[in-house]
Motif scaffolding. Structure first.
Motif, PDB file in Angstrom:
ATOM      1  N   ALA A 131      70.589  41.147 125.970  1.00 35.67           N
ATOM      2  CA  ALA A 131      69.968  40.332 127.020  1.00 35.67           C
ATOM      3  C   ALA A 131      71.072  39.664 127.837  1.00 35.67           C
ATOM      4  CB  ALA A 131      69.058  39.282 126.400  1.00 35.67           C
ATOM      5  N   GLU A 191      72.071  27.207 125.130  1.00 37.09           N
ATOM      6  CA  GLU A 191      72.848  27.791 126.232  1.00 37.09           C
ATOM      7  C   GLU A 191      73.199  26.719 127.263  1.00 37.09           C
ATOM      8  OE1 GLU A 191      70.646  29.534 129.341  1.00 37.09           O
ATOM      9  OE2 GLU A 191      72.192  30.913 129.975  1.00 37.09           O
ATOM     10  N   PRO A 192      74.489  26.413 127.446  1.00 41.77           N
ATOM     11  CA  PRO A 192      74.841  25.496 128.527  1.00 41.77           C
ATOM     12  C   PRO A 192      74.544  26.174 129.872  1.00 41.77           C
ATOM     13  CG  PRO A 192      76.687  25.804 127.001  1.00 41.77           C
ATOM     14  CD  PRO A 192      75.677  26.867 126.704  1.00 41.77           C
ATOM     15  N   TYR A 194      79.104  39.220 135.113  1.00 40.49           N
ATOM     16  CA  TYR A 194      80.498  39.386 135.537  1.00 40.49           C
ATOM     17  C   TYR A 194      80.530  40.313 136.740  1.00 40.49           C
ATOM     18  CZ  TYR A 194      85.346  40.750 135.732  1.00 40.49           C
ATOM     19  OH  TYR A 194      86.611  40.986 136.182  1.00 40.49           O
ATOM     20  N   LYS A 252      79.561  40.763 124.849  1.00 39.89           N
ATOM     21  CA  LYS A 252      78.834  39.577 125.308  1.00 39.89           C
ATOM     22  C   LYS A 252      77.869  38.988 124.281  1.00 39.89           C
ATOM     23  CE  LYS A 252      80.260  39.648 129.718  1.00 39.89           C
ATOM     24  NZ  LYS A 252      81.105  38.592 130.289  1.00 39.89           N
ATOM     25  N   SER A 253      77.699  39.644 123.133  1.00 42.28           N
ATOM     26  CA  SER A 253      76.694  39.099 122.206  1.00 42.28           C
ATOM     27  C   SER A 253      77.103  37.754 121.592  1.00 42.28           C
ATOM     28  CB  SER A 253      76.328  40.118 121.124  1.00 42.28           C
ATOM     29  OG  SER A 253      77.313  40.156 120.117  1.00 42.28           O
ATOM     30  N   TYR A 264      72.333  36.692 129.853  1.00 42.91           N
ATOM     31  CA  TYR A 264      72.174  35.260 130.158  1.00 42.91           C
ATOM     32  C   TYR A 264      73.117  34.911 131.313  1.00 42.91           C
ATOM     33  CZ  TYR A 264      69.752  35.132 125.681  1.00 42.91           C
ATOM     34  OH  TYR A 264      68.875  35.353 124.661  1.00 42.91           O
ATOM     35  N   LEU A 304      77.491  41.825 116.976  1.00 40.34           N
ATOM     36  CA  LEU A 304      76.166  42.443 116.978  1.00 40.34           C
ATOM     37  C   LEU A 304      76.204  43.831 117.621  1.00 40.34           C
ATOM     38  CD1 LEU A 304      73.440  41.668 115.963  1.00 40.34           C
ATOM     39  CD2 LEU A 304      72.966  40.519 118.116  1.00 40.34           C
ATOM     40  N   GLN A 326      63.079  32.729 120.429  1.00 40.05           N
ATOM     41  CA  GLN A 326      62.306  32.554 121.663  1.00 40.05           C
ATOM     42  C   GLN A 326      63.237  32.809 122.834  1.00 40.05           C
ATOM     43  OE1 GLN A 326      59.660  29.072 121.685  1.00 40.05           O
ATOM     44  NE2 GLN A 326      59.188  29.417 119.544  1.00 40.05           N
ATOM     45  N   CYS A 327      64.139  31.853 123.102  1.00 39.48           N
ATOM     46  CA  CYS A 327      65.082  32.129 124.192  1.00 39.48           C
ATOM     47  C   CYS A 327      66.083  33.184 123.770  1.00 39.48           C
ATOM     48  CB  CYS A 327      65.765  30.848 124.650  1.00 39.48           C
ATOM     49  SG  CYS A 327      67.187  30.325 123.688  1.00 39.48           S
ATOM     50  N   ASN A 370      60.970  31.219 130.074  1.00 41.02           N
ATOM     51  CA  ASN A 370      61.995  30.272 129.629  1.00 41.02           C
ATOM     52  C   ASN A 370      62.323  30.448 128.160  1.00 41.02           C
ATOM     53  OD1 ASN A 370      61.874  29.266 132.181  1.00 41.02           O
ATOM     54  ND2 ASN A 370      60.682  27.462 131.655  1.00 41.02           N
ATOM     55  N   GLY A 371      61.801  31.511 127.570  1.00 39.81           N
ATOM     56  CA  GLY A 371      61.977  31.707 126.136  1.00 39.81           C
ATOM     57  C   GLY A 371      60.665  31.507 125.396  1.00 39.81           C
ATOM     58  N   PRO A 404      72.081  36.246 118.234  1.00 40.39           N
ATOM     59  CA  PRO A 404      73.223  37.044 117.761  1.00 40.39           C
ATOM     60  C   PRO A 404      73.989  36.375 116.611  1.00 40.39           C
ATOM     61  CG  PRO A 404      73.133  37.073 120.152  1.00 40.39           C
ATOM     62  CD  PRO A 404      72.114  36.070 119.699  1.00 40.39           C
ATOM     63  N   LEU A 425      66.928  33.186 130.033  1.00 37.79           N
ATOM     64  CA  LEU A 425      67.189  31.758 129.951  1.00 37.79           C
ATOM     65  C   LEU A 425      67.374  31.336 128.490  1.00 37.79           C
ATOM     66  CD1 LEU A 425      67.342  29.386 131.912  1.00 37.79           C
ATOM     67  CD2 LEU A 425      64.923  29.011 131.566  1.00 37.79           C
ATOM     68  N   GLY A 426      68.514  30.701 128.207  1.00 35.15           N
ATOM     69  CA  GLY A 426      68.820  30.301 126.835  1.00 35.15           C
ATOM     70  C   GLY A 426      68.264  28.947 126.483  1.00 35.15           C
ATOM     71  N   GLY A 427      66.963  28.789 126.666  1.00 39.93           N
ATOM     72  CA  GLY A 427      66.314  27.518 126.357  1.00 39.93           C
ATOM     73  C   GLY A 427      66.321  26.597 127.551  1.00 39.93           C
ATOM     74  N   TYR A 445      69.089  32.909 122.511  1.00 38.19           N
ATOM     75  CA  TYR A 445      70.521  32.638 122.690  1.00 38.19           C
ATOM     76  C   TYR A 445      71.247  32.479 121.350  1.00 38.19           C
ATOM     77  CZ  TYR A 445      74.582  30.850 125.284  1.00 38.19           C
ATOM     78  OH  TYR A 445      75.825  30.688 125.845  1.00 38.19           O
ATOM     79  N   GLY A 475      71.608  41.577 121.256  1.00 42.46           N
ATOM     80  CA  GLY A 475      72.653  40.894 122.027  1.00 42.46           C
ATOM     81  C   GLY A 475      72.835  41.476 123.413  1.00 42.46           C
ATOM     82  N   LYS A 514      66.967  40.969 122.914  1.00 44.78           N
ATOM     83  CA  LYS A 514      67.394  39.697 122.315  1.00 44.78           C
ATOM     84  C   LYS A 514      67.961  39.864 120.907  1.00 44.78           C
ATOM     85  CE  LYS A 514      64.985  36.502 125.299  1.00 44.78           C
ATOM     86  NZ  LYS A 514      63.860  35.575 125.511  1.00 44.78           N
ATOM     87  N   ASP A 557      75.819  33.161 131.798  1.00 45.22           N
ATOM     88  CA  ASP A 557      77.274  33.296 131.690  1.00 45.22           C
ATOM     89  C   ASP A 557      77.706  34.724 131.344  1.00 45.22           C
ATOM     90  OD1 ASP A 557      79.872  31.941 131.797  1.00 45.22           O
ATOM     91  OD2 ASP A 557      79.997  32.485 129.669  1.00 45.22           O
ATOM     92  N   ASP A 558      76.747  35.602 131.056  1.00 47.25           N
ATOM     93  CA  ASP A 558      77.111  36.996 130.752  1.00 47.25           C
ATOM     94  C   ASP A 558      77.376  37.797 132.025  1.00 47.25           C
ATOM     95  OD1 ASP A 558      76.709  36.372 128.108  1.00 47.25           O
ATOM     96  OD2 ASP A 558      74.666  37.153 128.051  1.00 47.25           O
ATOM     97  N   ARG A 561      84.487  37.969 125.042  1.00 47.23           N
ATOM     98  CA  ARG A 561      83.523  37.948 126.151  1.00 47.23           C
ATOM     99  C   ARG A 561      84.155  38.333 127.484  1.00 47.23           C
ATOM    100  NH1 ARG A 561      78.736  35.778 126.065  1.00 47.23           N
ATOM    101  NH2 ARG A 561      78.992  35.014 128.195  1.00 47.23           N
TER     102      ARG A 561
END
Lengths: 155, 1071
Positions: B22, B186-187, B29, A34-35, B24, A75, A97-98, B481-482, A103, B235-237, A100, B20, B17, B26-27, A28
């Motif tokens: 999308a 997703e934190p 940079y 990033k996937s 989020y 991915l 849905q979201c 929000n997903g 992948p 948004l990861g949830g 996350y 990979g 999505k 933390d992606d 990452r």
């Protein structure tokens, strides 16, 4: 700083790492892949799954140094040209849905379909049992894998 | 008929999505960006006497450390009451409080700097029980508010005293629910960038409510709203969870961005996320119900105490929804409800999908079943007798009119679809036969107020903008929000304008471009935002109509059809051709018309009278009913959810695929809430701080979910649509609890229905494994990141042995256990990475047995033909280890040498008399596996030795076998207990040999020789099996009798040993 070389999505890559670098972080942060996502950082959620020599593993539980001279697929490597039947089936079935966890789940299901092109419902569940999803209730994910299994090759 | 509304529409955010791509939080940079981390408190309550940052700030790479004193604007924050801190001053309120924030060039440096900040405290006695919190003698958590009671809502209807006097029966019950973690995968992550153009900041990240984030950051930074522009990342949830917590994080990152004038990213680890983020409110609910013998409710008195934790946050609104809905969808003349939320030193509690309803529905619907039982009527009848109908008056005195009151309709549909009545009969019959596994069926129903109601301002915004080529932008004041909001809103614009959905693009939201649309909460996005989108699209449509009406020869827009990219007359006429939408758009554009419109939808009037709890709380309601079918293992208390039928009146389905998805997902969360999710916080310290301890459902915990969508179009929502997101979750736990009572004839008054809750009728909390590691370590480590490691990768086994002879190393043989343990260690570790040594791989067979290389993975073991044929118990045990990805990597040697009491490969190896081959420079030695493991995490391996292989003798005779592993879930388990068993018979069919090995019971697995000796030489029958009970109890009691878990483990393990012996007995009978 040690240097490692490995094949990433079909390309030879060289990267300088620290000994304590985890594969997920190197992918990452150092290689811009990033996937794979970080969900728990201790092997409990599966969001970081990648293929190591064709087998799905949790990239948060592998030191980067361990993949020296190995082959990693993410991915990004699976959908280089067009969507795989599995990815298309994910869209058809509202299997995220979201998104996350998607992948990690697609990577794991890809491994399954590679070794077992026509899995049963129970085999799909068994193989995806290490991937947590909080949004979908999993049912649309199972449907997508079963749909893709009827359509053919997934890589 | 609609073109696209109500159909199964693929999500418009699908491509990014599934590839990979999308982006989020933390992606993100940015070149030159800094990383941030928080220095959390070490204690849950107390006064800080000293903060020393001198060592931390001198660490190379540290660019800023911010403390309370550095905050430029408002120091206290909070959505309603200002009682919260993004960075605390000198008072600690809970274990998620942040004392300092650090920005540094790398993540590792930020963590090192946090570790180096030394804090001294004077601890207070932590207040953790809400019942203690309201006692007059209890310390005030926030003295300036004069009371630990955050809010008290009363509700009075009729005459409660008279109501009870007129009742034939009165029952009183107390129900309890715990904290629940949102567990979005997703934190949280936020990145703040200084913006020289606005002299403010751009904020990116996993943000549920961008306008709330903007407001909070603006206040904290002392800036106007227009200086802060918030961009939501994918948004990861969220599920209600990425609100206050991300706002606090955004404040901290903004402060660091100001100090350093660089972009700053703050991403939570999962542990930080669980420690800091808010939870669902635990409720203690006292219900007193009076009713006639025919089941008609006469009076209900409810007292609820909600744990607000350290801050008030959304407690004001969450508990308000509870007070409106606490009596359930039942018409009762006389009601008194009091709900209080109180401060404690626990995690604070706020919004979570359901928002104050899942707790009360669990209580209310469990109670209804009990009332039915007392009156001798069915759960269905009690609901039919009391349930709301058209024109019913609610607890708050609101007359239910203006919408279809469909409670009885949804119940009817759920009952029909689940075949409820027949299933009851079938289950009753089967339960007469089955002793161990009991089947249960139960239902629950609810009404739910849509959107915010009288909580506060309820309005939202949307923009629809048509471009000259006929393509369309949609922009909304609410957030994806997903849940699929983008797709629904684009669908609505597509329907109104008659363009293909592929022509509609949903713009990346940013707070600068559209008016504050309020929060994306309360299942209000389709209802409110959908309506705003509809209004905006209709405005644009009117403008376009102006330029084409002449061509179509029509006067009114109602005389036209907009579909499939064309605009045409209702009644086709010769010589009038349909007009392409893009041509119409171009024409309007050419005529200088504005093809962009603002939709603003403000909710219809609602009202509330605080002192009596009376008023028209919400402008419309939805109704739902769920039926749960379950199987209960009465030997262990484990519940398996077989089927959930979920019937919901949604008004009108916008996207069928999305609506069904909401049901699948909401029900799965409801299953977690009802059965698995046991948040463990002790004395303010969070014990379940990652997904190993906080268990959410896996794919194997969900069997069938049957969505039933019922449509009674509402007059307010777009196309008649109402709400769905939250109702799907709120009903499930109550239905499961009622099914459990059906199955076991015992009622539980508390969720989650953990193994212990079901088996013992009470919950047992266990200390966390990771925290045990912390205590073992000399230096308590704050962040679970690996540092201070050296790794050597030898080329051969000889080289490995050579290295081990010279220095102390830990062996890295897959790392799936080791890496987790290393995360909590700060002392330097040298690792020897042997994973790729070919000498330690492979499974070989010879005359006497097999040899398994220590680096053979579990995936290899479970598909190896020799092992499958000869050692079935080993295969069974190994196939249940962790997850497929763990089994692909983890090795049998690693599992043995790590010597965890829950190591699944060990019991079968003891069972099969395995020997370990250890090699060092001094030579090779053999040791029996049961002699090798001394106790939990301790073995007889010498520092210079490597485990090279495991020798397992082939069974020389026929063994019958059985194996049972108990986990809290159906996958991804840390084994709670296991039992491995093999038995051989002599020529007289008496037991010649019996081997039994425990897993996860004693400090290390061992043969149960007392029991083996008892059985050997005898016929394996029910009498002998029942005779093992006493000696087995004595054995366990002697070894682990005083452990926290023994009250559960002792009787259950006895059950399991008996069940595997019975299984073997049955196998013998069949052969």
């Amino acid at each position: 700083m040690p240097e490692i070389q490995f094949t990433l999505n079909g390309e030879r890559r060289t990267v300088n790492i620290e000994a304590n670098d985890i594969l997920l972080d190197v992918l990452r942060d150092k290689l811009g892949i990033k996937s794979p996502k970080c969900g728990c950082d201790r092997g409990d959620c599966g969001a970081c799954a990648v293929l190591l020599n064709g087998k799905s593993v949790r990239s948060c539980l592998i030191f980067a140094i361990e993949v020296n001279e190995q082959e990693i697929t993410t991915l990004e490597g699976i959908s280089k040209n067009e969507l795989s039947p599995l990815q298309q089936a994910f869209i058809n079935n509202n299997s995220f849905q979201c998104g996350y966890c998607a992948p990690g789940i697609i990577i794991t299901a890809t491994e399954l379909l590679n070794k077992n092109p026509h899995p049963t419902r129970e085999e799909v569940k068994e193989n995806l049992s290490g991937n947590l999803c909080r949004c979908t209730g999993y049912i649309p994910i199972i449907e997508a894998v079963l749909e893709a299994s009827k359509r053919g090759k997934n890589e | 008929m609609y073109n696209i509304i109500g159909k199964k529409i693929k999500r418009i955010d699908g491509y990014e999505k599934v590839t990979g791509k999308a982006i989020y939080g933390d992606d993100i940079y940015l070149k030159g960006m800094l990383y941030a981390a928080c220095r959390y408190t070490d204690i849950p309550a107390g006064k800080i006497s000293k903060i020393d940052i001198s060592e931390a700030k001198n660490i190379k790479g540290v660019e800023a450390i911010a403390l309370y004193k550095d905050i430029p604007g408002e120091k206290r924050l909070g959505p309603i009451r200002k009682d919260q801190y993004a960075i605390i001053k000198d008072e600690v309120f809970y274990s998620g409080d942040v004392i300092a924030v650090v920005a540094a060039q790398t993540k590792d440096i930020t963590y090192a700097a946090c570790e180096a900040i030394k804090v001294e405290y004077k601890s207070y006695t932590s207040v953790n029980n809400p019942e203690d919190s309201i006692k007059p003698e209890t310390r005030l958590i926030h003295p300036e508010f004069k009371s630990n009671v955050v809010v008290h809502y009363p509700l009075v209807k009729g005459n409660i005293k008279q109501g009870f006097e007129e009742s034939d029966h009165i029952i009183e019950r107390v129900y309890k629910t715990g904290f629940v973690e949102h567990a979005y995968i997703e934190p949280e992550s936020v990145t703040v960038i200084p913006d020289p153009t606005t002299k403010g900041y751009k904020v990116y990240g996993s943000i549920q409510n961008p306008y709330t984030t903007r407001k909070t950051v603006a206040l904290f930074m002392g800036l106007n709203l227009n200086r802060i522009n918030v961009f939501g990342s994918t948004l990861g949830g969220s599920f209600g969870g990425k609100d206050d917590v991300i706002n606090m994080m955004a404040c901290r990152a903004a402060l660091l961005a100001k100090i350093t004038d660089k972009p700053v990213k703050l991403t939570n680890t999962r542990e930080d996320s669980i420690k800091e983020s808010y939870k669902r409110h635990p409720y203690i609910m006292k219900y007193k119900a009076g009713f006639n013998k025919n089941g008609k409710l006469k009076a209900m008195k409810i007292d609820i105490l909600a744990d607000s934790g350290a801050y008030s946050s959304q407690s004001f609104f969450v508990t308000w929804r509870s007070v409106v809905q606490a009596t359930g969808p039942y018409e009762i003349e006389n009601i008194q409800t009091d709900i209080k939320a109180v401060y404690t030193n626990n995690c604070y509690t706020a919004a979570f999908r359901g928002f104050g309803s899942p707790q009360i529905i669990f209580a209310q619907e469990s109670l209804m079943d009990e009332i039915a039982e007392i009156c001798g009527i069915s759960p269905l009848e009690i609901r039919q007798i009391n349930g709301y109908g058209q024109g019913s008056i609610t607890a708050s005195g609101q007359k239910l009119s203006g919408h279809k009151v469909s409670l009885l309709q949804v119940i009817k549909e759920a009952v029909k679809k689940s075949n409820y009545k027949n299933q009851i009969k079938k289950f009753q019959e089967l339960n007469k036969i089955n002793k161990r596994y009991k089947l249960g069926i139960g239902l629950s129903c609810s009404f739910r107020g849509c959107s915010l109601g009288a909580e506060g301002t309820d309005a939202t915004s949307a923009i629809v903008s048509v471009q000259a080529d006929g393509s369309v932008y949609v922009l909304a004041g609410l957030n994806e929000n997903g849940q699929g909001l983008r797709t629904s809103f684009c669908q609505i614009a597509s329907e109104v304008l008659g363009v293909d959905i592929d022509k509609v693009v949903f713009l990346e939201p940013q707070t600068a471009t559209i008016t504050d649309g309020g929060p994306t909460v309360a299942s209000r996005s389709t209802l409110m935002g959908g309506k705003a989108t509809l209004q905006a699209a209709e405005e644009v449509k009117k403008v376009i109509f102006k330029v084409i009406k002449k061509d179509l020869k029509v006067e009114n827009i109602e005389d036209t059809i907009w579909a499939k990219g064309f605009i045409k007359k209702n009644k086709p006429a010769e010589n009038i051709k349909p007009i392409k939408f893009e041509d119409a758009a171009e024409k309007a554009y050419g005529a200088g018309l504005n093809l962009s419109a603002y939709g603003w939808y403000s909710s219809p009037e609602v009202s509330w009278e605080e002192s009596t709890g009376q008023g028209n709380a919400y402008f419309t309601y939805v109704y739902g009913c769920q039926v749960a079918e379950i199987e209960v293992d009465t030997f262990t208390g484990k519940i398996n959810i077989l089927n959930i039928t979920a019937a919901h009146d949604v008004g009108k389905v916008i996207n069928r695929l999305g609506a069904e998805g909401q049901i699948f997902g909401g029900v799965a969360q409801g299953i977690g809430y009802g059965v698995l999710e046991d948040f463990n916080i002790q004395n303010g310290e969070v014990k379940s701080n990652n997904f190993d301890e906080y268990l959410i459902p896996t794919i194997k915990d969900i069997n069938h979910i049957e969505p039933v969508l019922i449509e009674n179009p509402d007059k307010f929502g777009p196309f008649g649509a109402k709400s769905l997101g939250e109702p799907t979750l709120e009903l499930t736990s109550a239905a499961i609890n009622n099914a459990l009572a059906f199955a076991t004839k015992k009622r539980s008054y508390q969720i989650p229905l953990t193994l212990e809750q079901v088996f013992l009728g009470k919950n047992l909390k266990k200390p966390s494994r990771q925290s045990e590691d912390i205590h073992l370590s000399k230096n308590k480590k704050l962040s679970p990141k690996i540092s201070n490691i050296k790794i050597t990768t030898p080329a051969s086994l000889d080289e490995s042995i050579d290295i081990l002879n010279k220095k102390k190393c830990k062996i890295l043989a897959g790392g799936t256990d080791l890496i987790i343990r290393l995360r909590m260690k700060s002392e330097q570790q040298e690792l020897l990475n042997i994973y790729n040594l070919p000498q330690l791989k492979g499974i070989t067979e010879n005359n006497s047995g097999i040899s398994i290389g220590s680096l053979v993975t579990f995936s290899e073991i479970i598909k190896n033909k020799i092992i499958v044929t000869n050692f079935p118990v080993l295969v069974k045990a190994c196939s249940l280890i962790g997850s497929p990805q763990i089994r692909n990597r983890a090795t049998i040697g690693g599992n043995i040498v790590n010597a965890a009491p829950c190591a699944d490969a060990v019991p079968p190896l003891i069972l099969y008399n395995a020997k370990l081959i250890l090699k060092s420079q001094k030579g090779t030695r053999e040791i029996k596996i049961q002699d090798f493991i001394i106790k939990s995490y301790q073995t007889k391996i010498k520092p210079d030795e490597i485990l090279v292989s495991i020798k397992v003798p082939k069974p020389e005779k026929k063994y019958y076998y059985s194996y049972f592993q108990l986990g809290r879930r159906n996958a991804l388990n840390i084994t709670r207990m296991s039992i491995s068993a093999i038995v051989s018979l002599d020529k007289n069919n008496l037991v010649e040999e019996c081997r039994l090995v425990d897993g996860s019971l004693f400090s290390h697995s061992q043969r149960l020789t007392v029991i083996e000796d008892l059985i050997t030489g005898k016929e394996l029958n029910n009498i002998i099996i029942s005779e093992i009970e006493k000696p087995l109890f004595e054995l366990i009691n002697r070894e682990i009798g005083n452990r926290w878990s023994s009250e559960y483990k002792m009787p259950v393990f006895i059950n399991l040993v008996k069940s595997v012996l019975k299984d073997i007995k049955d196998k013998i009978g069949k052969s």
